[in-house]
Design a protein around this motif. Structure first.
Motif, PDB file in Angstrom:
ATOM      1  N   VAL A  10      19.058 -34.556 -38.289  1.00  0.00           N
ATOM      2  CA  VAL A  10      19.850 -35.621 -38.912  1.00  0.00           C
ATOM      3  C   VAL A  10      18.935 -36.819 -39.122  1.00  0.00           C
ATOM      4  O   VAL A  10      18.475 -37.447 -38.166  1.00  0.00           O
ATOM      5  CB  VAL A  10      21.049 -36.004 -38.031  1.00  0.00           C
ATOM      6  N   GLY A  11      18.661 -37.132 -40.375  1.00  0.00           N
ATOM      7  CA  GLY A  11      17.756 -38.219 -40.723  1.00  0.00           C
ATOM      8  C   GLY A  11      16.487 -37.674 -41.349  1.00  0.00           C
ATOM      9  O   GLY A  11      15.757 -36.902 -40.730  1.00  0.00           O
ATOM     10  N   CYS A  35      20.033 -33.148 -42.738  1.00  0.00           N
ATOM     11  CA  CYS A  35      21.192 -33.968 -43.099  1.00  0.00           C
ATOM     12  C   CYS A  35      20.757 -35.413 -43.293  1.00  0.00           C
ATOM     13  O   CYS A  35      20.151 -36.010 -42.395  1.00  0.00           O
ATOM     14  CB  CYS A  35      22.252 -33.867 -42.010  1.00  0.00           C
ATOM     15  N   ASP A  36      21.064 -35.971 -44.449  1.00  0.00           N
ATOM     16  CA  ASP A  36      20.756 -37.370 -44.726  1.00  0.00           C
ATOM     17  C   ASP A  36      21.705 -37.870 -45.803  1.00  0.00           C
ATOM     18  O   ASP A  36      22.063 -37.115 -46.717  1.00  0.00           O
ATOM     19  CB  ASP A  36      19.301 -37.522 -45.189  1.00  0.00           C
ATOM     20  N   LEU A  37      22.099 -39.135 -45.681  1.00  0.00           N
ATOM     21  CA  LEU A  37      22.979 -39.713 -46.707  1.00  0.00           C
ATOM     22  C   LEU A  37      22.313 -39.716 -48.075  1.00  0.00           C
ATOM     23  O   LEU A  37      22.985 -39.628 -49.106  1.00  0.00           O
ATOM     24  CB  LEU A  37      23.379 -41.141 -46.306  1.00  0.00           C
ATOM     25  N   ASP A  38      20.976 -39.835 -48.081  1.00  0.00           N
ATOM     26  CA  ASP A  38      20.199 -39.772 -49.323  1.00  0.00           C
ATOM     27  C   ASP A  38      19.821 -38.313 -49.555  1.00  0.00           C
ATOM     28  O   ASP A  38      18.829 -37.824 -49.022  1.00  0.00           O
ATOM     29  CB  ASP A  38      18.958 -40.655 -49.192  1.00  0.00           C
ATOM     30  N   ILE A  39      20.608 -37.600 -50.346  1.00  0.00           N
ATOM     31  CA  ILE A  39      20.412 -36.162 -50.516  1.00  0.00           C
ATOM     32  C   ILE A  39      19.081 -35.855 -51.187  1.00  0.00           C
ATOM     33  O   ILE A  39      18.443 -34.830 -50.903  1.00  0.00           O
ATOM     34  CB  ILE A  39      21.599 -35.543 -51.295  1.00  0.00           C
ATOM     35  N   SER A  57      26.562 -34.587 -45.414  1.00  0.00           N
ATOM     36  CA  SER A  57      27.780 -34.725 -44.615  1.00  0.00           C
ATOM     37  C   SER A  57      27.510 -34.375 -43.154  1.00  0.00           C
ATOM     38  O   SER A  57      27.317 -33.190 -42.809  1.00  0.00           O
ATOM     39  CB  SER A  57      28.885 -33.832 -45.168  1.00  0.00           C
ATOM     40  N   PHE A  58      27.534 -35.382 -42.286  1.00  0.00           N
ATOM     41  CA  PHE A  58      27.403 -35.134 -40.851  1.00  0.00           C
ATOM     42  C   PHE A  58      28.635 -34.412 -40.320  1.00  0.00           C
ATOM     43  O   PHE A  58      28.526 -33.556 -39.431  1.00  0.00           O
ATOM     44  CB  PHE A  58      27.192 -36.460 -40.125  1.00  0.00           C
ATOM     45  N   ASP A  59      29.801 -34.722 -40.862  1.00  0.00           N
ATOM     46  CA  ASP A  59      31.027 -34.038 -40.458  1.00  0.00           C
ATOM     47  C   ASP A  59      30.934 -32.539 -40.735  1.00  0.00           C
ATOM     48  O   ASP A  59      31.406 -31.714 -39.943  1.00  0.00           O
ATOM     49  CB  ASP A  59      32.234 -34.620 -41.190  1.00  0.00           C
ATOM     50  N   GLU A  60      30.308 -32.193 -41.840  1.00  0.00           N
ATOM     51  CA  GLU A  60      30.130 -30.779 -42.185  1.00  0.00           C
ATOM     52  C   GLU A  60      29.238 -30.084 -41.156  1.00  0.00           C
ATOM     53  O   GLU A  60      29.503 -28.942 -40.755  1.00  0.00           O
ATOM     54  CB  GLU A  60      29.509 -30.686 -43.580  1.00  0.00           C
ATOM     55  N   VAL A  61      28.200 -30.782 -40.701  1.00  0.00           N
ATOM     56  CA  VAL A  61      27.308 -30.235 -39.678  1.00  0.00           C
ATOM     57  C   VAL A  61      28.084 -29.987 -38.388  1.00  0.00           C
ATOM     58  O   VAL A  61      27.974 -28.922 -37.763  1.00  0.00           O
ATOM     59  CB  VAL A  61      26.129 -31.191 -39.423  1.00  0.00           C
ATOM     60  N   LEU A  62      28.877 -30.975 -37.982  1.00  0.00           N
ATOM     61  CA  LEU A  62      29.610 -30.863 -36.713  1.00  0.00           C
ATOM     62  C   LEU A  62      30.688 -29.795 -36.769  1.00  0.00           C
ATOM     63  O   LEU A  62      31.034 -29.211 -35.741  1.00  0.00           O
ATOM     64  CB  LEU A  62      30.229 -32.210 -36.347  1.00  0.00           C
ATOM     65  N   THR A  74      17.456 -41.185 -36.647  1.00  0.00           N
ATOM     66  CA  THR A  74      18.009 -42.280 -37.445  1.00  0.00           C
ATOM     67  C   THR A  74      17.763 -43.588 -36.694  1.00  0.00           C
ATOM     68  O   THR A  74      17.347 -43.565 -35.537  1.00  0.00           O
ATOM     69  CB  THR A  74      19.520 -42.066 -37.657  1.00  0.00           C
ATOM     70  N   PRO A  75      18.012 -44.748 -37.326  1.00  0.00           N
ATOM     71  CA  PRO A  75      17.796 -46.018 -36.618  1.00  0.00           C
ATOM     72  C   PRO A  75      18.579 -46.092 -35.309  1.00  0.00           C
ATOM     73  O   PRO A  75      19.670 -45.525 -35.183  1.00  0.00           O
ATOM     74  CB  PRO A  75      18.280 -47.061 -37.626  1.00  0.00           C
TER      75      PRO A  75
END
Length: 354
Positions: A10-11, A35-39, A57-62, A74-75
């Motif tokens: 993630v990130g 997974c990243d918001l910037d696809i 989508s982090f929800d999709e991963v979970l 991530t930060p």
């Protein structure tokens, strides 16, 4: 875990590509996705490692029951909600340093992992380098004797971070190494911190930490974003020998010096006599252990797999990340008090279920 299991990174910013590459190359893991918001950024990282699924989508991963673990790069300010959501979804978690952006959030993350019976691992990468592993071995076997002092320097030009000061950016590396190699870990009574903001950015760009260790030793950590030269060096002095770690010297990252001060136990009538009788100087050999060259992150992802497989805490567990946070927390309080020592009043002991 007798076969490869799925992990998601993630990130896809600074550290995520390194994690993705090592998960992809591991015999323990199947890289399920980046997974990243910037696809587009995630796709770029996927191409750089030979291909991997991507998602925004982090929800999709979970929600994916085949994902066993997530590695969060991530930060720091985002670690708390992401880690708690992953633990709630039944995923093991590895999170890059620092563990969280406050000690209280880090404590909550560690408690949540314990409550869920899941692994929470801090990605203290330096602790998996051959050099730091050798340092830990030498200290554990008594080659240095009792530890007297630690002097650590981590300075370079940039990168000045917009959301954290130099302590939170650079010092976690050195603090995590100390927690890993010293007997008893990062066992600190108090912290004195002095910082400077010559660029008027609102955060310290130059910093010094003084940490009296239980047992009488003293640790000193210097961090700096403004130095034109880059130095990553740690000196650990003991009653028998002194060890020097120089991360920027690949030919000799670890050196052991049989040189120093021998402290005797002779007692005389006056302090001057005692000083002269108790102290003598030793000039002996210097040697450098042979070290393999391998990428530390390969050891990090292998350790996460081993911890899950064996049902044990990782070598750099959430608790070790919490001990680092406790020092950073005390450093912030010391800075606010003009450098006065700030006690570590926070509970850093692992908690057990009632």
């Amino acid at each position: 875990m007798t076969e490869k299991v799925k992990a998601v990174v993630v990130g896809a910013g600074y550290w995520g590509p390194n994690l993705a590459r090592n998960f992809q190359a591991s015999n323990d893991w199947d890289l399920g996705a980046i997974c990243d918001l910037d696809i587009e950024r995630a796709e770029q990282v996927a191409r750089s490692i030979g291909g991997a699924p991507v998602t925004s989508s982090f929800d999709e991963v979970l929600a994916d029951p085949t994902v066993a673990a997530v590695a969060i790069a991530t930060p720091a300010r985002t670690h708390y909600p992401l880690v708690l959501a992953a633990l709630d979804a039944g995923k093991h978690v590895m999170v890059e340093k620092p563990l969280a952006d406050t000690w209280e959030r880090g404590r909550a993350m560690v408690d949540k992992a314990q409550e869920c019976g899941l692994i929470l691992m801090a990605d203290h990468t330096y602790c998996y380098t051959p050099a730091v592993l050798k340092m830990r071995e030498l200290i554990a076997e008594g080659s240095l004797g009792d530890i007297l002092f630690v002097d650590s320097t981590r300075i370079n030009l940039g990168l000045i971070q917009p959301d954290v000061d130099v302590f939170w950016d650079l010092a976690p590396h050195d603090l995590s190494i100390l927690d890993f190699v010293l007997p008893g870990g990062l066992d600190v009574n108090s912290v004195s911190a002095h910082g400077s903001d010559p660029l008027q950015t609102g955060t310290a760009c130059i910093g010094y930490l003084a940490l009296p260790l239980r047992g009488g030793a003293m640790a000193h950590v210097q961090v700096n974003w403004l130095s034109p030269t880059k130095i990553r060096r740690m000196v650990i002095g003991g009653t028998k020998r002194t060890l020097v770690w120089d991360d920027l010297n690949p030919q000799q990252r670890v050196s052991v010096y049989d040189r120093g001060v021998d402290i005797g136990t002779v007692s005389k009538a006056t302090p001057a006599d005692r000083r002269e009788a108790n102290i003598s100087y030793r000039l002996g050999d210097t040697w450098a252990p042979a070290l393999p060259e391998r990428e530390a992150l390969g050891g990090v992802v292998a350790e996460l797999a081993s911890a899950i497989r064996e049902g044990r805490p990782a070598r750099t567990s959430g608790e070790s990340g919490l001990r680092v946070l406790s020092v950073l927390d005390a450093a912030q309080r010391s800075l606010g008090a003009g450098g006065a020592p700030a006690p570590l009043e926070l509970d850093i002991r692992p908690r057990t279920a009632a």
